[in-house]
Design an enzyme around this catalytic site. Sequence first.
Site, short mmCIF file in Angstrom:
data_model
loop_
_atom_site.label_atom_id
_atom_site.label_comp_id
_atom_site.label_asym_id
_atom_site.label_seq_id
_atom_site.Cartn_x
_atom_site.Cartn_y
_atom_site.Cartn_z
N GLU A 115 0.72 -1.18 0.20
CA GLU A 115 -0.23 0.03 -0.10
C GLU A 115 0.89 1.36 0.31
OE1 GLU A 115 -3.55 -0.06 1.05
OE2 GLU A 115 -4.01 -2.24 1.10
N ARG A 146 -9.59 -8.11 -7.39
CA ARG A 146 -9.02 -7.90 -5.84
C ARG A 146 -10.37 -8.18 -4.76
NH1 ARG A 146 -4.21 -5.45 -5.80
NH2 ARG A 146 -4.11 -6.32 -3.48
#
Length: 259
Positions: free
Chosen positions: A3, A248
């Site tokens: 991330e 995802r």
Amino acid sequence: MPEGHTIHRAARDHRKILKGRALRVSSPQGRFEEGADWLDGRVCGDVEAYGKHLIYRFEGEAILHIHLGLFGRIRKRKMPEPEPRGAVRIRLAGDTHLVDINGPTACEILDPDDLARLTARIGPDLLRPDADPNLVFTRISKSRSSVGKLLMNQSVLAGIGNIYRSEILWRQRIHPDLPGKDLTREAFDRLWADAVQLLELGVKRNAIITVDNAAPGKGRYRERVNIFGKDNCPACAGAITRVEIDTRKAYYCAACQAL
């Protein structure tokens, strides 16, 4: 894939140990020998993050671009110089620490024009001071794509990954299937402010923490989350719904995030 806070944390840490130093650059794996030879001995001028891209600036306008992708990994290690662990694509060694990068999707030398073309493809990065929320809202408000898809589109907005997506939308009570054109400016402003706050906390604590006033967890990624990977909503105790958005996994509470 890391991330955005992970990449900014790496840039911050690497800047402290590499900036202003002539680096010994090598490719223990052997797949980046020519690039490593070009950089070897040059002074590192700065380290930056653009979304999920790491940029190492060297004297002579040489730029090293790293994108970890799904399987890349970074290790910061102390001197004396240890043996490489695994297939190290590039090693950047200073005087007190070194950085090993294994398995990146991109590991390449850029010039300033190349870098300009790269950054032009990346949406505003929440964690950069030059990020323009107005540009992001303009792109979202013109799109029929869902907010859940748009938040992960790095050409629209850079930095939000899969866990943060579910968590931020839950915190802001926004259904992931809401079309971007239907997101109000007020709701976007709250989402933006919350995302910046959470990612800045992630950089500071080196962990994904989306639960207010929580400390890092003890798991592999030290995350503390509300609904990602959970069965029940902490707000209403209802069942959490799991879906796939562009392959995802994502999570939402149908009661708290009504469409």
